[in-house]
Design a protein around this motif. Structure first.
Motif, PDB file in Angstrom:
ATOM      1  N   GLY C  10       0.856  -1.217   0.070  1.00  0.00           N
ATOM      2  CA  GLY C  10      -0.024  -0.098  -0.095  1.00  0.00           C
ATOM      3  C   GLY C  10       0.863   1.130   0.045  1.00  0.00           C
ATOM      4  O   GLY C  10       0.874   2.154  -0.586  1.00  0.00           O
ATOM      5  N   PHE C  11       2.015   1.154   0.676  1.00  0.00           N
ATOM      6  CA  PHE C  11       2.824   2.384   1.034  1.00  0.00           C
ATOM      7  C   PHE C  11       3.551   2.573  -0.505  1.00  0.00           C
ATOM      8  O   PHE C  11       3.612   3.728  -0.836  1.00  0.00           O
ATOM      9  N   THR C  13       2.162   2.218  -3.214  1.00  0.00           N
ATOM     10  CA  THR C  13       1.078   2.896  -4.368  1.00  0.00           C
ATOM     11  C   THR C  13       1.052   4.496  -3.596  1.00  0.00           C
ATOM     12  O   THR C  13       0.887   5.294  -4.445  1.00  0.00           O
ATOM     13  N   ALA C  14       0.752   4.681  -2.277  1.00  0.00           N
ATOM     14  CA  ALA C  14       0.575   5.818  -1.811  1.00  0.00           C
ATOM     15  C   ALA C  14       1.947   6.758  -1.861  1.00  0.00           C
ATOM     16  O   ALA C  14       1.680   8.105  -1.882  1.00  0.00           O
ATOM     17  N   ASN C  19       0.040  10.715  -5.843  1.00  0.00           N
ATOM     18  CA  ASN C  19      -0.623  10.342  -4.921  1.00  0.00           C
ATOM     19  C   ASN C  19      -0.279  11.493  -3.704  1.00  0.00           C
ATOM     20  O   ASN C  19      -1.084  11.477  -2.756  1.00  0.00           O
ATOM     21  N   CYS C  23      -2.618  13.807  -1.656  1.00  0.00           N
ATOM     22  CA  CYS C  23      -2.932  13.435  -0.027  1.00  0.00           C
ATOM     23  C   CYS C  23      -2.416  14.957   0.685  1.00  0.00           C
ATOM     24  O   CYS C  23      -3.187  15.682   1.598  1.00  0.00           O
ATOM     25  N   VAL C  58      -7.938   5.586  -6.267  1.00  0.00           N
ATOM     26  CA  VAL C  58      -6.957   5.679  -5.202  1.00  0.00           C
ATOM     27  C   VAL C  58      -6.710   7.125  -4.741  1.00  0.00           C
ATOM     28  O   VAL C  58      -6.730   7.432  -3.738  1.00  0.00           O
ATOM     29  N   THR C  59      -6.334   7.901  -5.972  1.00  0.00           N
ATOM     30  CA  THR C  59      -6.027   9.301  -5.650  1.00  0.00           C
ATOM     31  C   THR C  59      -7.165  10.012  -5.128  1.00  0.00           C
ATOM     32  O   THR C  59      -6.969  10.995  -4.201  1.00  0.00           O
ATOM     33  N   ILE C  62      -7.735   8.901  -1.400  1.00  0.00           N
ATOM     34  CA  ILE C  62      -6.738   9.573  -0.600  1.00  0.00           C
ATOM     35  C   ILE C  62      -6.736  11.199  -0.450  1.00  0.00           C
ATOM     36  O   ILE C  62      -6.898  11.408   0.800  1.00  0.00           O
ATOM     37  N   ALA C 356      -3.640   1.078  -0.046  1.00  0.00           N
ATOM     38  CA  ALA C 356      -2.914   2.113  -0.419  1.00  0.00           C
ATOM     39  C   ALA C 356      -3.700   3.415   0.443  1.00  0.00           C
ATOM     40  O   ALA C 356      -3.069   4.452   0.879  1.00  0.00           O
ATOM     41  N   ILE C 357      -4.857   3.416   0.513  1.00  0.00           N
ATOM     42  CA  ILE C 357      -5.596   4.260   1.542  1.00  0.00           C
ATOM     43  C   ILE C 357      -5.288   4.509   2.892  1.00  0.00           C
ATOM     44  O   ILE C 357      -4.881   5.493   3.486  1.00  0.00           O
ATOM     45  N   SER C 360      -1.748   5.575   2.848  1.00  0.00           N
ATOM     46  CA  SER C 360      -1.753   7.295   2.827  1.00  0.00           C
ATOM     47  C   SER C 360      -2.215   8.005   3.906  1.00  0.00           C
ATOM     48  O   SER C 360      -1.787   9.399   4.336  1.00  0.00           O
TER      49      SER C 360
END
Lengths: 149, 332, 501
Positions: C10-11, C13-14, C19, C23, C58-59, C62, C356-357, C360
């Motif tokens: 996940g990290f 992606t974030a 992203n 964030c 995802v974006t 986030i 990923a969320i 984030s």
């Protein structure tokens, strides 16, 4: 009657009585369970009792006289000018739009502490920035005049 | 004096700095209404959903708004205005400016609430623009419950009249009353604000059963937390719930009970605006994205144009009559 | 272990720059709406939702989640500096945050709030990542009777907390409850107390009322006292004094646990953990009389609790598909809009997105604490703006705040009336906080009471047949009896702290 506590208590009592009376017009209980009149009747009933206790306290225990709490002189002027400025703001805004009325609102309050030209300057700059931020950027449709501001 | 001015200016600069951060964001969206008299719509349109976010009506509205946006080239912003089983939002929609910039999601409550005298408006005060969805109600119990079949549940309600609880998504329940009438059952209806809250009661086994729209319970049925027992329709559904029997198959002649969802505007809205909206909805329901979304959520598309929708609403007003009489009897 | 590996992914992606940027934008907007009175996280997420349509799911989520937890940091700032809560969860912070600012310790109050928020937020996200599903199942045991009991306990503790007089506290609380009844009843649909006015049909709005009772009333009181008000003290330092570290960290620890547990309960809101944390801190303090006069624990506890709440409140959403607050409901909408169905299957069907969320949110909290700690001093300087300039600015923000609720000028009149009411209440020594808090919880109180009574067939004793609601109600009865007793015996001054559980 110079006892402020008693007046406040009487005001509360009146309010509670009004709500109580209004609550009687709603169903207290329905087949499905307690109705829309259930909670308001209880709340206003309790408030009536407590207001009476408060009035009693205000007479017997803690006497608050108007003189102690009402503002005087310049302080009174400050407060009245602010309340007045909001009322004028509300009257003007429908005709002249947000920017003009906000300038008036701020100017009335500021002019008591600043030279008139500084007060006017601050009012105009603040009003325009606030208008741009809220209306244009955040999309809040503030009332505008025929020219769009 | 000079110092204080500096502070104000510094403060305001900070403010505008922050604001410009979101400026880049919102520029693309709405820079106010343009002044020239272009064809409708010239600015973003609001769509009032009279129920909480996350409910079935909300899902339909959000998907529809997305597809309408593609058609109209303007944003369609969903706004949830809850309260009074939908009356608050519908009333606001009705009393907004009749310029086509505030649309209302019309659900079956737009028919039932005025009949029940629970809404400060009449059904006929709306112009019905188009219907997009029609869902029957599905009866669910918790998967931990002892009721394995529809018959189990009915037998238990009959054995203990006035004891079992039904968690309703609204009050009065236009699903619960016809069910009770058709099967001659006596159970307690506990009203909640929307299906999301009511479903928790069934999951937590404080209420024995619930009647919701398929879209509202699909996630929990798929995960095995809820068990569907029957649907209130003439025919079985397609898709995930095709194995769930109808109440009719089980010998209870309840007919169709459920909800429809479409768009309505105040009745003095200009005809050309209504026409544009009607066409937009007609195209939006054929949008592949919309179709896929609705299928995934177990929401069933049933498009009706303005005329057909109006006719359906009038028919439903008559069908609703016995339910309304029963609900009023309960009141008193 | 499995979760851990997925979290690391996940990290990955974030941490892509795109992203990260969103964030950052999300938490900045969150801070901004938290600071600006009137604009709340719910409005902001709703306003920005349409913009995210064209983004990657995802974006988009986030960024929207960033607004949600970022606003809880921002709300503190106005509570501390101008005694006006930027959003509901920060009402409690006014009690001790504002006195601290008056003592020139605004920086410390903001610093401690930022540290507490970071710890609370981070721990609750860890909880969200690792123990979500089993805990969420337990939360289903909370139904209307339990909610009713929880609200009653919370309210009685608040009444016990505020001011010197039980009578005045009760009056304030009852006024709040009655005002919450205005508008359409959620159970029956009956319209109550709207005085025939359409604009009152949806009821009074929280923002309008707080803008009046806190913002406008504060300005009025301030205008009057300006003559003899001294120069504001210098803002020194962000960190508590050395001897304050231990109690502060302990308060943060308790706030974290409390906020986390309450977030698990579907239907709760971020005000509840803040109230409970405050009364807990006051109860266990060696010298409870410091509270209300600038006790650092009174800021640390509640601020931590509402941020801990923010993480765990996502657990019912991620695991059951149940949004537990209006802002989360909009996040729910964002998930749906982007083709994701929150619910029990979310972790299986879209693990990359969920993780990923979550990742984030760790990053977002880190950004927020970095943004807040060094800048707390800068925000704190606002308290030093001479009041003759600050008050008119609060005034204009209150007016816009009230207006922006429904874009309706009527709301400014309502704020005006509540401003005068707040001024008179302060003059007569009525506490205002009970009114605001009972107003926020009033609707939930009524619906949960009516629903419970339907469950119990109208039998009030049904509450006592359920372990959780029974225990809570017994506690509140005790609190009430002891408060009445102490106020009759005029020992309230000494005992006030003991009755608040």
């Amino acid at each position: 009657m110079r006892n402020a506590g008693v007046w406040a208590g009487a005001l509360l009592l009146g309010f509670a009585g009004f709500i109580f009376w209004q609550s009687l017009s709603f169903d207290y209980y329905t087949v499905r369970g307690p109705g829309p009149g259930f909670l308001p009747l209880w709340l206003s009933g309790v408030l009536i009792v407590i207001s009476l206790v408060y009035i009693w306290e205000a007479i017997k225990k803690e006497v608050i006289v108007f003189k102690q709490i009402l503002p005087k002189g310049r302080a009174l002027g400050n407060i009245l000018s602010m309340l007045g400025s909001i009322i004028i703001f509300m009257i003007v805004i429908s005709y002249a739009g947000f920017v003009v009325s906000a300038v008036i609102l701020l100017f009335i309050v500021l002019v008591r502490e600043f030279k008139w030209y500084s007060a006017l300057g601050i009012s105009v700059v603040t009003s325009i920035i606030v208008f741009l931020v809220f209306n244009s950027l955040l999309g809040i449709p503030l009332p505008v005049n025929a020219l769009g501001w | 004096m000079k110092n204080s001015l500096k502070f104000v200016i510094a403060g305001l600069m900070i403010m505008s700095l922050f604001a410009s951060g979101c400026a880049n964001q919102s520029n693309s969206n709405s820079t106010g209404a343009s002044q020239n008299s272009e064809k409708y719509p010239t600015k973003p349109i609001e769509l009032i959903v009279p129920f909480a976010a996350g409910g079935g009506t909300d899902l339909v509205a959000r998907a529809l708004a997305e597809s309408m946006k593609t058609e109209l080239g303007k944003d369609v912003v969903v706004i949830n205005k809850t309260g009074g089983s939908g009356a608050v939002g519908m009333n606001e929609g009705l009393h907004s400016k009749a310029d086509g910039y505030k649309l209302t999601m019309a659900t079956r409550e737009i028919v039932s609430l005025p009949l029940l005298e629970l809404a400060p408006f009449k059904t006929s005060e709306f112009t019905f623009v188009g219907n997009v969805n029609r869902d029957p109600a599905v009866l669910v119990v918790s998967s931990k419950s002892k009721f394995k079949t529809f018959e189990d549940l009915v037998a238990d309600i009959e054995a203990k009249p006035g004891k079992l609880k039904f968690a309703s998504a609204a009050a009065p329940s236009i699903y619960g009353i016809p069910f009770a009438q058709a099967a001659n059952l006596d159970f307690i209806t506990v009203p909640f604000q929307g299906a999301a809250q009511a479903v928790i009661e069934v999951l937590g086994e404080r209420a024995e059963f619930g009647l919701y729209n398929p879209g509202e319970v699909t996630a929990q049925i798929k995960s095995g937390d809820l068990r569907p027992l029957a649907i209130m329709a003439e025919d079985r559904l397609e898709g995930d719930l095709k194995d769930v029997p109808t109440m009719k198959e089980k010998g209870i002649n309840v007919g169709w009970a459920g909800t429809f969802r479409g768009l309505a505007v105040p009745d003095n809205t200009p005809d050309e605006v209504v026409k544009i909206l009607e066409d937009t909805i007609g195209k939006a329901v054929k949008d592949q994205k919309f179709i896929d979304f609705m299928a995934k959520q177990n929401l069933f598309i049933d498009y009706l144009n303005a005329g057909d929708f109006e006719a359906m609403v009038e028919k439903d007003m008559k069908a609703m009559d016995p339910i309304v009489q029963a609900a009023k009897k309960q009141e008193n | 272990m499995d979760s851990f590996i997925q979290l690391l992914q996940g990290f990955e992606t974030a941490l892509t720059w795109w992203n990260l940027l969103y964030c950052l934008i999300g938490v900045t907007i969150g801070m901004l709406v938290g600071v600006l009175p009137g604009l709340g996280p719910t409005t902001a997420t709703a306003l920005l939702l349409p913009i995210t349509y064209s983004m990657e799911p995802v974006t988009a989520i986030i960024m929207l989640a960033g607004i949600y937890y970022g606003s809880l940091y921002g709300g503190t700032i106005t509570s501390v500096l101008i005694n006006t809560p930027g959003e509901a969860a920060s009402v409690i912070t006014c009690f001790d945050g504002y006195p601290l600012a008056k003592q020139g310790r605004a920086g410390t109050a903001l610093g401690v709030a930022a540290i507490g928020s970071f710890i609370g937020g981070t721990v609750s996200i860890i909880g969200l990542a690792f123990i979500a599903p089993p805990l969420a199942k337990l939360a289903l045991g909370f139904g209307p009777p339990e909610f009713f009991a929880l609200i009653v306990v919370g309210m009685l503790m608040v009444i016990g907390l505020m001011g010197k007089s039980l009578i005045r506290g009760l009056i304030s609380a009852l006024l709040g409850l009655i005002l919450a009844l205005v508008g359409m009843d959620t159970i029956s649909g009956a319209v109550r107390f709207n005085l025939g006015q359409d604009f009152l049909m949806n009821g009074l709005d929280f923002v309008t009322i707080t803008m009046g009772l806190f913002g406008l009333a504060e300005v009025l009181i301030g205008l009057e006292e300006r003559m003899n008000a001294g120069k504001p003290a210098k803002v020194k330092g962000l960190l508590p004094r050395r001897d304050e570290w231990k109690p502060t960290l302990k308060a943060i620890g308790r706030g974290t646990g409390l906020g986390f547990l309450i977030g698990l309960i579907p239907g709760s809101n971020s005000v509840i953990p803040a109230i409970l944390s405050y009364s807990w801190e006051k109860k266990i303090a060696k010298d409870p009389s410091r509270f209300g006069k600038g006790a650092i624990e009174g800021v640390a506890g509640p601020e931590t609790a509402n941020n801990a709440y923010s993480g765990s409140a996502l657990i019912p959403l991620f695991t059951l598909g149940i949004p537990s607050s209006p802002t989360i409901a909009i996040l729910f909408g964002a998930f749906i809009m982007h083709g994701l169905t929150p619910g029990p299957t979310l972790f299986q069907t879209n693990p990359n997105i969920v993780w990923a969320i979550i990742a984030s949110m760790f990053i977002g909290n880190l950004i927020l604490v970095i943004m807040n700690l060094p800048m707390a001093g800068m925000w704190g300087k606002i308290a030093m703006i001479p009041t003759k300039l600050l008050y008119p600015i609060i005034l204009i923000f209150s007016v816009i705040g009230a207006y922006s609720v429904n874009n309706n000028l009527w709301d400014i009149w309502i704020m005006f009336i509540f401003g005068i009411m707040g001024y008179l209440m302060k003059k007569l020594d009525f506490p205002i906080a009970p009114l605001v808090l009972t107003f926020v919880l009033g609707e939930l109180l009524e619906t949960s009471l009516l629903q419970s009574l339907i469950y119990f067939n109208g039998n009030v004793f049904g509450f006592f047949q359920r372990p959780i609601s029974g225990t809570l109600l017994v506690i509140s009865l005790l609190v009430l009896i002891i408060s009445i007793f102490t106020s009759l015996k005029k020992k309230r001054g000494i005992l006030a702290s003991d009755v608040e559980m």
